[in-house]
Design a protein around this motif. Structure first.
Motif, short mmCIF file in Angstrom:
data_model
loop_
_atom_site.label_atom_id
_atom_site.label_comp_id
_atom_site.label_asym_id
_atom_site.label_seq_id
_atom_site.Cartn_x
_atom_site.Cartn_y
_atom_site.Cartn_z
N LYS A 180 0.84 -1.20 0.00
CA LYS A 180 0.00 0.00 0.00
C LYS A 180 0.87 1.24 0.00
CE LYS A 180 -3.76 -2.14 2.68
NZ LYS A 180 -4.59 -2.02 3.92
N LEU A 181 0.41 2.25 -0.72
CA LEU A 181 1.14 3.51 -0.72
C LEU A 181 1.11 4.15 0.67
CD1 LEU A 181 -0.03 5.24 -4.06
CD2 LEU A 181 2.03 3.89 -3.66
N ASP A 182 2.24 4.68 1.10
CA ASP A 182 2.25 5.40 2.37
C ASP A 182 2.85 6.80 2.23
OD1 ASP A 182 5.15 4.88 2.54
OD2 ASP A 182 4.51 2.84 3.02
N THR A 183 3.32 7.14 1.04
CA THR A 183 3.63 8.54 0.74
C THR A 183 2.98 8.88 -0.61
OG1 THR A 183 5.70 8.15 -0.48
CG2 THR A 183 5.86 8.37 1.92
N TRP A 184 2.57 10.12 -0.73
CA TRP A 184 1.87 10.56 -1.94
C TRP A 184 2.51 11.85 -2.47
CZ3 TRP A 184 -0.43 8.37 2.25
CH2 TRP A 184 -1.24 7.23 2.03
N GLY A 185 2.32 12.09 -3.75
CA GLY A 185 2.93 13.25 -4.36
C GLY A 185 2.10 14.51 -4.32
N LEU A 186 0.76 14.36 -4.37
CA LEU A 186 -0.13 15.52 -4.46
C LEU A 186 -1.36 15.27 -3.61
CD1 LEU A 186 -0.85 18.26 -5.83
CD2 LEU A 186 -1.84 16.93 -7.71
N SER A 187 -1.76 16.27 -2.84
CA SER A 187 -2.81 16.08 -1.85
C SER A 187 -4.21 15.95 -2.45
CB SER A 187 -2.80 17.22 -0.83
OG SER A 187 -3.03 18.46 -1.47
N THR A 188 -4.43 16.46 -3.67
CA THR A 188 -5.74 16.34 -4.31
C THR A 188 -5.63 16.66 -5.79
OG1 THR A 188 -8.05 17.11 -4.32
CG2 THR A 188 -6.36 18.73 -3.79
N ALA A 189 -6.54 16.07 -6.57
CA ALA A 189 -6.63 16.41 -8.00
C ALA A 189 -7.60 17.57 -8.23
CB ALA A 189 -7.07 15.19 -8.80
N SER A 190 -8.31 17.97 -7.20
CA SER A 190 -9.33 19.01 -7.34
C SER A 190 -8.68 20.39 -7.26
CB SER A 190 -10.40 18.85 -6.26
OG SER A 190 -11.45 19.77 -6.46
N ILE A 191 -7.97 20.75 -8.31
CA ILE A 191 -7.25 22.04 -8.36
C ILE A 191 -7.56 22.75 -9.68
CG2 ILE A 191 -5.40 21.47 -6.76
CD1 ILE A 191 -3.69 20.60 -9.11
N LEU A 192 -8.82 22.69 -10.09
CA LEU A 192 -9.20 23.26 -11.39
C LEU A 192 -8.97 24.76 -11.45
CD1 LEU A 192 -10.36 23.03 -14.20
CD2 LEU A 192 -12.66 23.14 -13.22
N VAL A 193 -9.33 25.49 -10.42
CA VAL A 193 -9.19 26.96 -10.45
C VAL A 193 -7.73 27.34 -10.65
CG1 VAL A 193 -9.34 29.04 -9.05
CG2 VAL A 193 -11.27 27.47 -9.13
N GLN A 194 -6.84 26.74 -9.86
CA GLN A 194 -5.41 27.05 -10.00
C GLN A 194 -4.89 26.69 -11.38
OE1 GLN A 194 -6.90 25.36 -7.53
NE2 GLN A 194 -5.82 25.55 -5.57
N ALA A 195 -5.36 25.54 -11.90
CA ALA A 195 -4.89 25.09 -13.21
C ALA A 195 -5.38 26.00 -14.33
CB ALA A 195 -5.33 23.65 -13.45
N LEU A 196 -6.63 26.46 -14.24
CA LEU A 196 -7.15 27.40 -15.24
C LEU A 196 -6.31 28.67 -15.27
CD1 LEU A 196 -10.97 26.98 -14.51
CD2 LEU A 196 -9.90 26.49 -16.72
N ALA A 197 -6.03 29.20 -14.09
CA ALA A 197 -5.22 30.42 -14.02
C ALA A 197 -3.83 30.17 -14.60
CB ALA A 197 -5.11 30.90 -12.58
N SER A 198 -3.25 29.02 -14.30
CA SER A 198 -1.89 28.72 -14.76
C SER A 198 -1.82 28.48 -16.26
CB SER A 198 -1.33 27.49 -14.03
OG SER A 198 -1.90 26.29 -14.51
N ASN A 199 -2.97 28.23 -16.89
CA ASN A 199 -3.01 28.06 -18.35
C ASN A 199 -3.57 29.30 -19.04
OD1 ASN A 199 -2.27 26.30 -20.45
ND2 ASN A 199 -4.38 25.63 -20.76
N ASP A 200 -3.72 30.38 -18.24
CA ASP A 200 -4.14 31.69 -18.75
C ASP A 200 -5.50 31.63 -19.44
OD1 ASP A 200 -3.84 34.40 -19.11
OD2 ASP A 200 -2.69 34.22 -20.96
N VAL A 201 -6.49 31.02 -18.74
CA VAL A 201 -7.83 30.89 -19.31
C VAL A 201 -8.86 30.99 -18.21
CG1 VAL A 201 -7.96 28.36 -19.14
CG2 VAL A 201 -9.19 29.55 -20.98
N ASN A 202 -10.07 31.36 -18.57
CA ASN A 202 -11.17 31.52 -17.62
C ASN A 202 -12.36 30.71 -18.09
OD1 ASN A 202 -12.80 32.43 -15.53
ND2 ASN A 202 -12.53 34.60 -15.98
N LEU A 203 -13.23 30.36 -17.16
CA LEU A 203 -14.44 29.62 -17.51
C LEU A 203 -15.47 30.50 -18.21
CD1 LEU A 203 -14.96 27.51 -14.25
CD2 LEU A 203 -14.25 26.65 -16.50
N VAL A 204 -15.34 31.82 -18.01
CA VAL A 204 -16.28 32.78 -18.58
C VAL A 204 -15.49 33.82 -19.35
CG1 VAL A 204 -18.10 34.45 -18.10
CG2 VAL A 204 -17.85 32.42 -16.64
#
Length: 459
Positions: free
Chosen positions: A239-263
Motif C-alpha cells: 500500500k502507498l504510504d507517501t503521496w505526491g499531491l494532496s488532491t486532484a481538485s485544483i481546477l481553479v489554480q490550473a485554469l489560471a496557470s493556463n491563462d484561461v477563464n471559464l467565462v
C-alpha cells in the motif's frame, strides 16, 4: 583584413576626436567658443528623458480644492484606517494629515460585518443613499448588476499613476463595457503556488523542486512526474504510504496557470482549447491515480493530508505558510509557483473574488476622492517591492521568497460559483474527477453554464 584595418583606423580617429573635445571642454580658459560652445544639458533636463521621470509624469498634478469640512466615509468589511506600524504607513498617515488640512475634510472609517456586507451596501445603493463615499466592493456583487444601473462612477480616467494604482484592478477586474470602476494600491493579492515538504523530498531522494524552476522546466508534465515519483510504498506492505499531491481538485489554480477563464465576458468558455487542456490535465491527475485519493473529507482534507507529513505537494496561497510553520514545526516546507500550463508563457496566481474601492454615482467630485487616495499612497517606499515585508516574514528561504514574489506578479481572475450562483461548477468538476471524458462533460455542461451566466448578465 583590409576591412578590419579600416575599422581600426576609424576607431582610433574617433578616440582622438573625443579626447580633443573633452580637453577643450575642461580647459579653465574656455570662453564658450569652439566645439564646446553649446552648453551641456542640465541634469534636470537630462532626467526628463529617463524612464523614472516619465513614470513620475503619470501622477495627477496638484489640485486645489476645499471640501468645506466634509467627512468622507470609507466603508469596508475590515478597518482600513492607516496603522503607523512601519515606515511606509507612517508616510501614508503624514500624507493624509497634510491632505486633510490642505483640502479641509475629515475621514471616518466604517466597518460592516462581512456576512451582511453585500446586502447592506446593495440596499443603500439602490435606495440612492449609499452608506459611504468610498466603498470596498467585490466584483461579483456589482458587475454587471449594479454597474449597469449606473450606480458607480467610472474612475479609469483618474487612475493613470501606476506608481500608486494597480492597473489590473481598474482595467480588468472592475472593467465593464470598456470602463473601469474600481481602484486599488498596494499588492496584487496572494501568491498561489505549490507548497512542498522539503524534508520528505530529501528523504525520498528526489530531485529538488527548485531545480525545475531554476531550469525553467516547471510545467504540468514535470509536476505530474514529480507527483508520480513521490507515490511510494516505503514499507513494502503493498500500500502507498507517501503521496505526491494532496488532491486532484485544483481546477481553479490550473485554469489560471493556463491563462484561461471559464467565462469570457458574458459567454461560457468551456469549448476554448485552453479550457479543454486544463480539464484534460485535471482528469489525468485523477484517472491515472497521480493525486492522493480522497477519504471522504471536506474542502480542508488536502491541507490535512499535507500536514500529516506524508504528502509532498499541496496547492495553496502564500499566507497559509504561517499555519504550516505552526502545525509542522519539525518539517522544512518550501514554495514554488504553480507549474505553467501548455498555453502559458508566465507563472500565474489565481483570484476568484477580486475586490477594490469604488465611488457611488451620487457622490460629488469622484476625481477629488481618487486624488486624495492617490496622494495618500504616493510614497517613497523603503521596500524593494510591495510584499517584501510580508513574504520575508512568512518564508525564511530565499528561493521560497523569490518564488512567491514571482508567482504573485500576475494574477488571473477565474470566475465560477462566486459570480454565478447557479453555475453547476462542482458538478462538472465531480464528473471530471470520476473519469468522465472531457468532451462528454463539455457537451453536457456548456448549456447549463451559459444559462447560469445569462441569469446574471441579462437581468
Amino acid at each position: 583584413m583590409r576591412k578590419s584595418k579600416i575599422l581600426l583606423l576609424s576607431f582610433i580617429l574617433i578616440l582622438l576626436f573625443t579626447s580633443a573635445c573633452s580637453n577643450n571642454g575642461g580647459s579653465k580658459n574656455n570662453n564658450n567658443t569652439g566645439v564646446n560652445s553649446t552648453p551641456a544639458p542640465s541634469e534636470s533636463a537630462a532626467n526628463e528623458s529617463t524612464p523614472e521621470a516619465i513614470k513620475e509624469e503619470s501622477g495627477t498634478p496638484e489640485m486645489d480644492f476645499d471640501m468645506g469640512g466634509k467627512t468622507i466615509k470609507w466603508v469596508s468589511w475590515y478597518d482600513e484606517s492607516i496603522k503607523e506600524d512601519n515606515p511606509d504607513n507612517i508616510q501614508r498617515k503624514q500624507n493624509l494629515d497634510e491632505l486633510m488640512k490642505k483640502h479641509n475634510f475629515k475621514i471616518e472609517y466604517v466597518t460592516v460585518d462581512y456576512a451582511e456586507y453585500a446586502s447592506k451596501v446593495t440596499a443603500s445603493l439602490l435606495a440612492g443613499e449609499p452608506i459611504g463615499d468610498i466603498i470596498r466592493m467585490a466584483r461579483p456583487w456589482m458587475i454587471p448588476s449594479l454597474v449597469k444601473q449606473d450606480l458607480f462612477h467610472p474612475v479609469d480616467e483618474y487612475t493613470k499613476n501606476d506608481k500608486v494604482f494597480i492597473q489590473q484592478y481598474t482595467n480588468d477586474y472592475s472593467q465593464y463595457e470598456g470602463r473601469g470602476y474600481g481602484f486599488r494600491s498596494g499588492i496584487n493579492g496572494a501568491a498561489s503556488g505549490i507548497f512542498y515538504n522539503r524534508t520528505l523530498m530529501n528523504k525520498l531522494g528526489m530531485k529538488p523542486l527548485q531545480d525545475y524552476v531554476n531550469d525553467n522546466d516547471w510545467n504540468w508534465d514535470t509536476f505530474s512526474q514529480v507527483a508520480k515519483e513521490a507515490n511510494k510504498d516505503t514499507d513494502n506492505n503493498g500500500k502507498l504510504d507517501t503521496w505526491g499531491l494532496s488532491t486532484a481538485s485544483i481546477l481553479v489554480q490550473a485554469l489560471a496557470s493556463n491563462d484561461v477563464n471559464l467565462v469570457a465576458d458574458d459567454k461560457q468558455n468551456l469549448e476554448d482549447p485552453k479550457t479543454k487542456e486544463t480539464l484534460e490535465f485535471i482528469s489525468k491527475l485523477a484517472t491515472e491515480n497521480i493525486a492522493r485519493p480522497t477519504e471522504g473529507g471536506d474542502w480542508t482534507e488536502p491541507g490535512q493530508f499535507f500536514r500529516q507529513g506524508n504528502t509532498l505537494m499541496y496547492a495553496g496561497s502564500d499566507y497559509e505558510m504561517d499555519s504550516f510553520k505552526k502545525d509542522m514545526p519539525d518539517l522544512d516546507i518550501g514554495f514554488v509557483p504553480f507549474p505553467k500550463g501548455p498555453s502559458a508563457l508566465e507563472y500565474y496566481s489565481h483570484l476568484t473574488i477580486p475586490n477594490y474601492l469604488t465611488i457611488p454615482n451620487v457622490v460629488d467630485h469622484p476625481e477629488q476622492l481618487v486624488y486624495i487616495y492617490e496622494k495618500i499612497n504616493d510614497i517613497d517606499s523603503i521596500y524593494d517591492y510591495p510584499k517584501q515585508a510580508s513574504l520575508e516574514t512568512l518564508f525564511s528561504n530565499e528561493d521560497d521568497i523569490n518564488n512567491a514574489k514571482t508567482a504573485g506578479e500576475i494574477i488571473n481572475r477565474v470566475d465560477g460559483k462566486d459570480g454565478y450562483p447557479n453555475m453547476p461548477y462542482y458538478e462538472l468538476v465531480g464528473e471530471i474527477l470520476e473519469g468522465e471524458s472531457v468532451s462528454t462533460v463539455i457537451d453536457k455542461y456548456k448549456v447549463p453554464f451559459q444559462s447560469s451566466i445569462d441569469e446574471v448578465w441579462k437581468k
